[in-house]
Write a protein that holds these residues in place. Structure first.
Motif, PDB file in Angstrom:
ATOM      1  N   ARG A 192       0.828  -1.222   0.000  1.00 17.45           N
ATOM      2  CA  ARG A 192       0.000   0.000   0.000  1.00 17.45           C
ATOM      3  C   ARG A 192       0.854   1.259   0.000  1.00 17.45           C
ATOM      4  O   ARG A 192       0.519   2.249  -0.636  1.00 17.45           O
ATOM      5  CB  ARG A 192      -0.897  -0.011   1.242  1.00 17.45           C
ATOM      6  CG  ARG A 192      -1.872  -1.167   1.250  1.00 17.45           C
ATOM      7  CD  ARG A 192      -2.556  -1.283   2.584  1.00 17.45           C
ATOM      8  NE  ARG A 192      -3.294  -0.078   2.898  1.00 17.45           N
ATOM      9  CZ  ARG A 192      -3.551   0.336   4.136  1.00 17.45           C
ATOM     10  NH1 ARG A 192      -3.125  -0.355   5.165  1.00 17.45           N
ATOM     11  NH2 ARG A 192      -4.214   1.430   4.344  1.00 17.45           N
ATOM     12  N   VAL A 193       1.942   1.233   0.760  1.00 17.84           N
ATOM     13  CA  VAL A 193       2.786   2.434   0.867  1.00 17.84           C
ATOM     14  C   VAL A 193       4.263   2.035   0.828  1.00 17.84           C
ATOM     15  O   VAL A 193       4.604   0.891   1.119  1.00 17.84           O
ATOM     16  CB  VAL A 193       2.515   3.207   2.193  1.00 17.84           C
ATOM     17  CG1 VAL A 193       1.103   3.749   2.224  1.00 17.84           C
ATOM     18  CG2 VAL A 193       2.778   2.323   3.398  1.00 17.84           C
ATOM     19  N   MET A 194       5.112   2.980   0.458  1.00 20.48           N
ATOM     20  CA  MET A 194       6.548   2.699   0.487  1.00 20.48           C
ATOM     21  C   MET A 194       7.319   4.011   0.535  1.00 20.48           C
ATOM     22  O   MET A 194       6.823   5.057   0.090  1.00 20.48           O
ATOM     23  CB  MET A 194       6.937   1.866  -0.735  1.00 20.48           C
ATOM     24  CG  MET A 194       8.331   1.290  -0.701  1.00 20.48           C
ATOM     25  SD  MET A 194       8.731   0.376   0.809  1.00 20.48           S
ATOM     26  CE  MET A 194      10.460   0.030   0.577  1.00 20.48           C
ATOM     27  N   VAL A 195       8.530   3.949   1.057  1.00 19.77           N
ATOM     28  CA  VAL A 195       9.389   5.129   1.154  1.00 19.77           C
ATOM     29  C   VAL A 195      10.349   5.155  -0.032  1.00 19.77           C
ATOM     30  O   VAL A 195      11.058   4.181  -0.275  1.00 19.77           O
ATOM     31  CB  VAL A 195      10.219   5.095   2.464  1.00 19.77           C
ATOM     32  CG1 VAL A 195      11.045   6.357   2.594  1.00 19.77           C
ATOM     33  CG2 VAL A 195       9.315   4.925   3.650  1.00 19.77           C
ATOM     34  N   PHE A 196      10.378   6.273  -0.715  1.00 21.07           N
ATOM     35  CA  PHE A 196      11.251   6.413  -1.884  1.00 21.07           C
ATOM     36  C   PHE A 196      12.628   6.933  -1.479  1.00 21.07           C
ATOM     37  O   PHE A 196      13.153   7.874  -2.095  1.00 21.07           O
ATOM     38  CB  PHE A 196      10.607   7.366  -2.897  1.00 21.07           C
ATOM     39  CG  PHE A 196       9.475   6.744  -3.664  1.00 21.07           C
ATOM     40  CD1 PHE A 196       8.248   6.548  -3.068  1.00 21.07           C
ATOM     41  CD2 PHE A 196       9.637   6.368  -4.982  1.00 21.07           C
ATOM     42  CE1 PHE A 196       7.199   5.976  -3.769  1.00 21.07           C
ATOM     43  CE2 PHE A 196       8.590   5.798  -5.699  1.00 21.07           C
ATOM     44  CZ  PHE A 196       7.369   5.600  -5.086  1.00 21.07           C
ATOM     45  N   CYS A 197      13.196   6.382  -0.451  1.00 18.84           N
ATOM     46  CA  CYS A 197      14.528   6.820  -0.004  1.00 18.84           C
ATOM     47  C   CYS A 197      15.163   5.703   0.794  1.00 18.84           C
ATOM     48  O   CYS A 197      14.475   4.994   1.530  1.00 18.84           O
ATOM     49  CB  CYS A 197      14.386   8.073   0.863  1.00 18.84           C
ATOM     50  SG  CYS A 197      15.967   8.663   1.502  1.00 18.84           S
ATOM     51  N   SER A 198      16.472   5.533   0.650  1.00 20.32           N
ATOM     52  CA  SER A 198      17.139   4.484   1.420  1.00 20.32           C
ATOM     53  C   SER A 198      18.248   5.059   2.297  1.00 20.32           C
ATOM     54  O   SER A 198      19.074   4.313   2.824  1.00 20.32           O
ATOM     55  CB  SER A 198      17.714   3.427   0.467  1.00 20.32           C
ATOM     56  OG  SER A 198      18.608   4.051  -0.418  1.00 20.32           O
ATOM     57  N   SER A 199      18.234   6.361   2.459  1.00 21.63           N
ATOM     58  CA  SER A 199      19.313   6.998   3.227  1.00 21.63           C
ATOM     59  C   SER A 199      19.342   6.521   4.678  1.00 21.63           C
ATOM     60  O   SER A 199      18.305   6.310   5.302  1.00 21.63           O
ATOM     61  CB  SER A 199      19.143   8.526   3.196  1.00 21.63           C
ATOM     62  OG  SER A 199      20.135   9.112   4.002  1.00 21.63           O
ATOM     63  N   GLN A 200      20.531   6.369   5.176  1.00 23.97           N
ATOM     64  CA  GLN A 200      20.705   6.025   6.589  1.00 23.97           C
ATOM     65  C   GLN A 200      21.283   7.210   7.350  1.00 23.97           C
ATOM     66  O   GLN A 200      21.699   7.073   8.495  1.00 23.97           O
ATOM     67  CB  GLN A 200      21.614   4.792   6.719  1.00 23.97           C
ATOM     68  CG  GLN A 200      20.934   3.530   6.217  1.00 23.97           C
ATOM     69  CD  GLN A 200      21.860   2.335   6.210  1.00 23.97           C
ATOM     70  OE1 GLN A 200      22.716   2.213   5.340  1.00 23.97           O
ATOM     71  NE2 GLN A 200      21.700   1.455   7.165  1.00 23.97           N
ATOM     72  N   ASP A 201      21.320   8.356   6.675  1.00 20.19           N
ATOM     73  CA  ASP A 201      21.837   9.556   7.336  1.00 20.19           C
ATOM     74  C   ASP A 201      20.746  10.210   8.182  1.00 20.19           C
ATOM     75  O   ASP A 201      19.563   9.963   7.998  1.00 20.19           O
ATOM     76  CB  ASP A 201      22.348  10.555   6.291  1.00 20.19           C
ATOM     77  CG  ASP A 201      23.661  10.088   5.663  1.00 20.19           C
ATOM     78  OD1 ASP A 201      24.336   9.266   6.309  1.00 20.19           O
ATOM     79  OD2 ASP A 201      23.980  10.532   4.556  1.00 20.19           O
ATOM     80  N   LYS A 202      21.160  11.068   9.074  1.00 22.26           N
ATOM     81  CA  LYS A 202      20.206  11.762   9.951  1.00 22.26           C
ATOM     82  C   LYS A 202      19.655  13.009   9.252  1.00 22.26           C
ATOM     83  O   LYS A 202      20.183  13.456   8.231  1.00 22.26           O
ATOM     84  CB  LYS A 202      20.901  12.163  11.263  1.00 22.26           C
ATOM     85  CG  LYS A 202      21.370  10.970  12.063  1.00 22.26           C
ATOM     86  CD  LYS A 202      20.189  10.315  12.795  1.00 22.26           C
ATOM     87  CE  LYS A 202      20.649   9.142  13.634  1.00 22.26           C
ATOM     88  NZ  LYS A 202      20.040   7.870  13.297  1.00 22.26           N
ATOM     89  N   GLY A 203      18.609  13.588   9.866  1.00 21.15           N
ATOM     90  CA  GLY A 203      17.879  14.701   9.265  1.00 21.15           C
ATOM     91  C   GLY A 203      18.715  15.800   8.640  1.00 21.15           C
ATOM     92  O   GLY A 203      18.591  16.083   7.454  1.00 21.15           O
ATOM     93  N   LYS A 204      19.615  16.417   9.433  1.00 17.81           N
ATOM     94  CA  LYS A 204      20.345  17.577   8.901  1.00 17.81           C
ATOM     95  C   LYS A 204      21.250  17.170   7.736  1.00 17.81           C
ATOM     96  O   LYS A 204      21.306  17.858   6.717  1.00 17.81           O
ATOM     97  CB  LYS A 204      21.154  18.240  10.025  1.00 17.81           C
ATOM     98  CG  LYS A 204      21.959  19.413   9.494  1.00 17.81           C
ATOM     99  CD  LYS A 204      22.322  20.426  10.508  1.00 17.81           C
ATOM    100  CE  LYS A 204      23.134  21.598   9.977  1.00 17.81           C
ATOM    101  NZ  LYS A 204      23.661  21.528   8.639  1.00 17.81           N
ATOM    102  N   ALA A 205      21.910  16.030   7.918  1.00 20.77           N
ATOM    103  CA  ALA A 205      22.821  15.564   6.866  1.00 20.77           C
ATOM    104  C   ALA A 205      22.045  15.332   5.562  1.00 20.77           C
ATOM    105  O   ALA A 205      22.538  15.628   4.472  1.00 20.77           O
ATOM    106  CB  ALA A 205      23.501  14.277   7.312  1.00 20.77           C
ATOM    107  N   VAL A 206      20.814  14.827   5.674  1.00 22.30           N
ATOM    108  CA  VAL A 206      19.998  14.591   4.478  1.00 22.30           C
ATOM    109  C   VAL A 206      19.570  15.925   3.874  1.00 22.30           C
ATOM    110  O   VAL A 206      19.697  16.141   2.667  1.00 22.30           O
ATOM    111  CB  VAL A 206      18.760  13.721   4.820  1.00 22.30           C
ATOM    112  CG1 VAL A 206      17.831  13.605   3.617  1.00 22.30           C
ATOM    113  CG2 VAL A 206      19.197  12.337   5.275  1.00 22.30           C
ATOM    114  N   LYS A 207      19.079  16.823   4.736  1.00 20.88           N
ATOM    115  CA  LYS A 207      18.604  18.126   4.243  1.00 20.88           C
ATOM    116  C   LYS A 207      19.710  18.891   3.523  1.00 20.88           C
ATOM    117  O   LYS A 207      19.460  19.604   2.561  1.00 20.88           O
ATOM    118  CB  LYS A 207      18.089  18.970   5.410  1.00 20.88           C
ATOM    119  CG  LYS A 207      16.659  18.650   5.798  1.00 20.88           C
ATOM    120  CD  LYS A 207      16.203  19.622   6.853  1.00 20.88           C
ATOM    121  CE  LYS A 207      14.785  19.341   7.300  1.00 20.88           C
ATOM    122  NZ  LYS A 207      14.438  20.002   8.522  1.00 20.88           N
TER     123      LYS A 207
END
Ligand code: SF4
Ligand code: SF4
Length: 293
Positions: A192-207
């Motif tokens: 039904r749902v899925m996340v289109f990201c596989s990052s293992q980094d934390k919020g700020k690092a991703v942003k």
């Protein structure tokens, strides 16, 4: 001297040939004829999706080992599982149809670049150069190692991003094993749902490097009333079985709460029709076309 050497060599050759002939008779093991019949019932793709070296190896395993089930051929699907079950006298069991899914939403301009890669056009090669040209170490390189590996011609590259044709994907898993960035995953077709990201980094690092990546805020985890979402090794994991079993009464609150819009509904048709509907209403290319914008 030369004559003696030639005679010795010929003698050794004759003795070895004789020993081999005797050994082949004494040690001959008759192959179960059902292995050939099961091999013929398999699609012959030799993709390795069953976990064996090829169709014949799986046929031998399912005949010789009582613990090997008849439904391991993903390329053949339920029809082949039924036929192999008939031939082996084993119970066919359930097989959830799966499909490859790309856990990355890299859209040109939304992921920062470290440098322009001009090397060999291979994802594995690009990864060897400072982890690859994208500032996000979990982004799709888009150089197509998976496309070249896919035995079913179910993938292609467009705008530096891999795309998957669900109607051609047999869920053999070759692409999953090939991707050097582990961004491909097999999920149930009726997810039904899925996340289109596989990052293992934390919020700020991703942003800092990506406008569309998961920032590990945990809003989806907190809001899911069925506790289907968790963080495993710093990456969002969805328990699709539990999510499907819970059904549409949650209103896909996880999707609504995701501030990055990368946790998305995959199957609106199925959700609207209710959980008792037959599975596999996987909308044609929904997760690669409509949702890429
Ligand atoms: S999914 Fe992986 S192997 Fe395929 S193009 Fe992207 S980085 Fe390369
Ligand atoms: S709500 Fe969205 S951004 Fe937050 S953890 Fe879940 S998937 Fe990631």
């Amino acid at each position: 001297m030369i004559t003696a050497s030639v005679v010795t060599l010929f003698s050794l050759g004759f003795i070895s040939a004789g020993l081999l002939a005797v050994a082949s008779k004494v040690l001959y093991v008759e192959e179960d004829p059902r292995i050939e019949v099961v091999t013929e019932a398999l699609p012959g793709a030799n993709c390795g999706g069953c976990g064996y070296a090829g169709c014949e190896a799986y046929a031998a395993a399912v005949i010789n080992d009582p613990s090997v089930p008849p439904n391991k051929c993903c390329a053949g699907g339920p029809d082949v599982a039924k036929r192999v079950a008939e031939l082996t006298g084993k119970a066919a069991g359930d097989s959830e149809p799966m499909v490859a899914f790309r856990r990355c939403m890299k859209v040109e301009g939304k992921v920062a670049k470290k440098f322009e890669y001009l090397g060999v056009m291979s994802c594995a090669a690009a990864k060897l150069v400072q982890g690859g040209p994208d500032a996000c170490s979990y982004a799709c390189f888009g150089l197509g190692d998976c496309v070249r590996a896919c035995p079913f011609d179910a993938m292609w590259i467009e705008n530096n991003l891999v795309h998957i044709a669900p109607d051609k994907c047999t869920s053999c898993g070759t692409c999953v094993r090939t991707c050097p960035n582990s961004i491909l995953e097999l999920i149930p077709r009726r997810s039904r749902v899925m996340v289109f990201c596989s990052s293992q980094d934390k919020g700020k690092a991703v942003k800092d490097v990506c406008e569309v990546g998961c920032i590990s805020c945990g809003a989806c985890i907190k809001k899911c009333p069925a506790q289907c979402i968790s963080m495993v090794d710093d990456r969002i994991v969805i328990d699709h079985k539990a999510c499907l079993a819970y059904g549409p009464s949650c209103g896909e609150v996880c999707v609504e709460k995701c501030p990055r819009n990368i946790l998305r509904c995959l199957n609106p048709e199925y959700i609207a029709a209710g959980p008792e509907t037959e599975p596999a209403h996987y909308p044609e290319e929904s997760h690669v076309a409509d949702l890429n914008a």
